[in-house]
Design a protein around this motif. Structure first.
Motif, PDB file in Angstrom:
ATOM      1  N   PRO A 269      34.832  -9.271  -4.951  1.00 47.26           N
ATOM      2  CA  PRO A 269      33.642  -9.269  -5.308  1.00 47.26           C
ATOM      3  C   PRO A 269      33.164  -9.767  -6.913  1.00 47.26           C
ATOM      4  O   PRO A 269      34.262  -9.728  -7.816  1.00 47.26           O
TER       5      PRO A 269
ATOM      6  N   MET B  26      26.528  -9.329  -5.696  1.00 47.52           N
ATOM      7  CA  MET B  26      27.283  -8.333  -5.107  1.00 47.52           C
ATOM      8  C   MET B  26      26.571  -8.028  -3.652  1.00 47.52           C
ATOM      9  O   MET B  26      27.427  -7.986  -2.616  1.00 47.52           O
ATOM     10  N   ARG B  27      25.144  -8.069  -3.544  1.00 47.28           N
ATOM     11  CA  ARG B  27      24.730  -8.032  -2.376  1.00 47.28           C
ATOM     12  C   ARG B  27      25.112  -9.003  -1.468  1.00 47.28           C
ATOM     13  O   ARG B  27      25.334  -8.682  -0.223  1.00 47.28           O
TER      14      ARG B  27
ATOM     15  N   HIS C 248      27.787 -10.840  -1.520  1.00 48.34           N
ATOM     16  CA  HIS C 248      28.977 -10.875  -1.073  1.00 48.34           C
ATOM     17  C   HIS C 248      29.308  -9.779  -0.092  1.00 48.34           C
ATOM     18  O   HIS C 248      30.162  -9.932   0.994  1.00 48.34           O
ATOM     19  N   ILE C 249      28.811  -8.557  -0.262  1.00 45.63           N
ATOM     20  CA  ILE C 249      29.085  -7.410   0.796  1.00 45.63           C
ATOM     21  C   ILE C 249      28.473  -7.641   1.998  1.00 45.63           C
ATOM     22  O   ILE C 249      29.114  -7.615   2.900  1.00 45.63           O
TER      23      ILE C 249
ATOM     24  N   GLU D 254      30.639 -10.025   3.734  1.00 44.33           N
ATOM     25  CA  GLU D 254      31.789  -9.382   4.275  1.00 44.33           C
ATOM     26  C   GLU D 254      31.837  -8.398   5.330  1.00 44.33           C
ATOM     27  O   GLU D 254      32.625  -8.492   6.485  1.00 44.33           O
TER      28      GLU D 254
ATOM     29  N   LEU E 169      27.906  -2.551   5.893  1.00 45.36           N
ATOM     30  CA  LEU E 169      28.042  -1.912   4.519  1.00 45.36           C
ATOM     31  C   LEU E 169      26.869  -1.769   3.753  1.00 45.36           C
ATOM     32  O   LEU E 169      26.572  -1.052   2.708  1.00 45.36           O
ATOM     33  N   TRP E 170      25.987  -2.820   3.644  1.00 47.05           N
ATOM     34  CA  TRP E 170      24.955  -3.010   2.762  1.00 47.05           C
ATOM     35  C   TRP E 170      23.959  -1.923   3.294  1.00 47.05           C
ATOM     36  O   TRP E 170      23.280  -1.560   2.275  1.00 47.05           O
TER      37      TRP E 170
ATOM     38  N   LYS F  75      34.639   1.974   2.276  1.00 47.11           N
ATOM     39  CA  LYS F  75      34.847   0.824   2.060  1.00 47.11           C
ATOM     40  C   LYS F  75      33.679   0.239   1.198  1.00 47.11           C
ATOM     41  O   LYS F  75      33.812  -0.653   0.195  1.00 47.11           O
ATOM     42  N   ALA F  76      32.228   0.637   1.421  1.00 47.60           N
ATOM     43  CA  ALA F  76      31.172   0.239   0.548  1.00 47.60           C
ATOM     44  C   ALA F  76      31.524   0.602  -1.110  1.00 47.60           C
ATOM     45  O   ALA F  76      31.177  -0.299  -1.843  1.00 47.60           O
TER      46      ALA F  76
ATOM     47  N   TRP G  23      34.023  -1.771  -2.588  1.00 50.12           N
ATOM     48  CA  TRP G  23      33.529  -3.101  -2.949  1.00 50.12           C
ATOM     49  C   TRP G  23      32.684  -3.123  -4.340  1.00 50.12           C
ATOM     50  O   TRP G  23      32.882  -3.701  -5.130  1.00 50.12           O
TER      51      TRP G  23
ATOM     52  N   TRP H 252      25.263   2.621  -6.335  1.00 49.77           N
ATOM     53  CA  TRP H 252      23.940   1.458  -6.649  1.00 49.77           C
ATOM     54  C   TRP H 252      22.832   1.748  -7.282  1.00 49.77           C
ATOM     55  O   TRP H 252      22.320   1.204  -7.981  1.00 49.77           O
TER      56      TRP H 252
END
Length: 157
Positions: free
Chosen positions: A16, A31-32, A34-35, A38, A42-43, A83-84, A87, A110
């Motif tokens: 990340p 970052m948004r 990237h997540i 993946e 998770l977002w 997991k979230a 990251w 966040w």
């Protein structure tokens, strides 16, 4: 949205983006993306919070389950939150990590970063400065055994 100076070509897609307290808007968008790339679900957990693990109480209302009541499905829900959270935490420098270390959900992390870095100056102290000071106090209280509910934190701010 300002980008940090330097050459960002060839940045790793496995890691990340790192946030060290500067260029928050740039980092937030990176970052948004990237997540989402993946694992999209998770977002949703970062945006809306972990999926609820509740049970019915004697009156028929929903109450949070205790760890002893978790099913395999409940554990999978919380695993997605972990997991979230991983990251997000892996993308933070030490100062930013100190701000969020006591939070248990990715959404709390966040939201804390967002409030700390997107505020406007007020009464000689920026929102970031006020929120950092507030978070340090909350973390000190937590280390002393005093747990402050999220609703109470919001009310105090």
């Amino acid at each position: 949205m300002n980008a940090p100076p330097g050459n960002w070509e060839g940045q790793s897609t496995a890691r990340p983006p790192l946030f060290n307290g500067q260029y928050y808007s740039w980092w937030k968008n990176k970052m948004r993306d990237h997540i989402i790339r993946e694992y999209y679900e998770l977002w949703d957990i970062i945006t809306y919070g972990p999926l609820a693990t509740t049970k019915k109480n004697a009156e028929g209302g929903d109450v949070p389950k205790t760890r002893a009541d978790y099913t395999a499905e409940d554990l999978k829900k919380w695993e997605k939150n972990v997991k979230a959270k991983k990251w997000l935490v892996c993308g933070l420098g030490p100062d930013e990590y100190n701000m969020i270390q006591s939070y248990t959900t990715a959404k709390e992390i966040w939201d804390t970063l967002q409030v700390a870095h997107e505020g406007t100056p007020q009464e000689g102290e920026t929102i970031q400065e006020m929120y950092t000071r507030f978070t340090i106090l909350i973390n000190k209280l937590k280390s002393l055994g005093r747990i402050i509910l999220e609703e109470d934190k919001v009310e105090k701010i």
